[in-house]
Design a protein around this motif. Structure first.
Motif: not given
Length: 243
Positions: A50-54, A124-131, A133-136, A210-214
């Protein structure tokens, strides 16, 4: 040192165009592509991500840090060298190294400000939170250190601001390609995509994704960032010219 940082911050604020590119351009990219309905859907051409998530947030953050580290920092330092500011400072208790450190702090803060802005807009546009966060956070710190080390190296060898921007562009724009910003890495030949993973900006953007997707972090990409931070920083310290 604190007063020097404040002074550099005030001078930086007098150059709003640079700050606008560092902060607003990444937001514009997220907004322009994130408003599309397809941005929130799995894309077969991007391995069903999903482009907006990653891809969009990782691209925007890589661009923000790259602009601050590789364009803004060398531009200020090369301009100081050309105008003789560094030479004059070398005869005072305020060693030029402190000026460089102050600039790194100021531009680093500008880059870090982009993080909540990009994540806030994307959410705000609908992105899911990073899977992860500590790695991010860890990737942002390590990748930021690598890119600012490269910026310091450019600052070390550029005789004036114009040449500094040429050096910055010669590194930055090819790096954008290898990082998958001009062409998605999923659409590159396998060998070219993997080569991009071992460039500083490519390793940074891919590790962010990778941090966003987990997904687990690639140790070789993290090693690329660490080696760049140490190597470029060490070389910059050896070749830095104050005039």
């Amino acid at each position: 040192m604190i007063e020097l940082i404040r002074t550099e911050a005030r001078l930086t604020l007098r150059e709003p165009i640079g700050i606008a590119f560092s902060l607003l351009l990444p937001l514009a990219i997220v907004l322009a592509f994130g408003l599309s309905a397809s941005a929130a859907q799995p894309d077969p051409e991007l391995d069903d991500q999903v482009p907006l998530d990653t891809i969009l947030p990782s691209l925007a953050l890589a661009l923000a840090f790259g602009m601050a580290a590789i364009f803004m920092l060398p531009g200020f330092m090369a301009d100081y060298r050309m105008r003789g500011v560094l030479r004059r400072l070398s005869t005072t208790p305020v060693h030029p190294a402190k000026l460089l450190a102050a600039q790194v702090v100021v531009q680093g803060v500008v880059a870090l400000i982009s993080v909540p802005l990009v994540l806030g807009l994307a959410t705000a546009l609908g992105m899911n939170l990073p899977e992860a966060p500590l790695a991010l956070i860890a990737v942002i710190l390590l990748g930021g250190a690598a890119l600012f080390a490269v910026g310091t190296l450019v600052s070390a060898v550029a005789p004036d601001a114009k040449v500094g921007y040429v050096y910055s562009a010669a590194f930055f724009f090819p790096s954008l390609f290898f990082a998958g910003i001009w062409l998605p890495k999923e659409q590159m030949p396998g060998w070219l995509s993997r080569f991009g993973d071992f460039t500083p900006l490519g390793a940074f953007r891919e590790s962010l994704e990778n941090a966003f997707t987990g997904a687990g972090q690639d140790p070789l990409m993290l090693l690329t960032l660490a080696v760049t931070a140490v190597g470029a920083g060490t070389v910059a310290a050896r070749v830095f010219r104050w005039e």
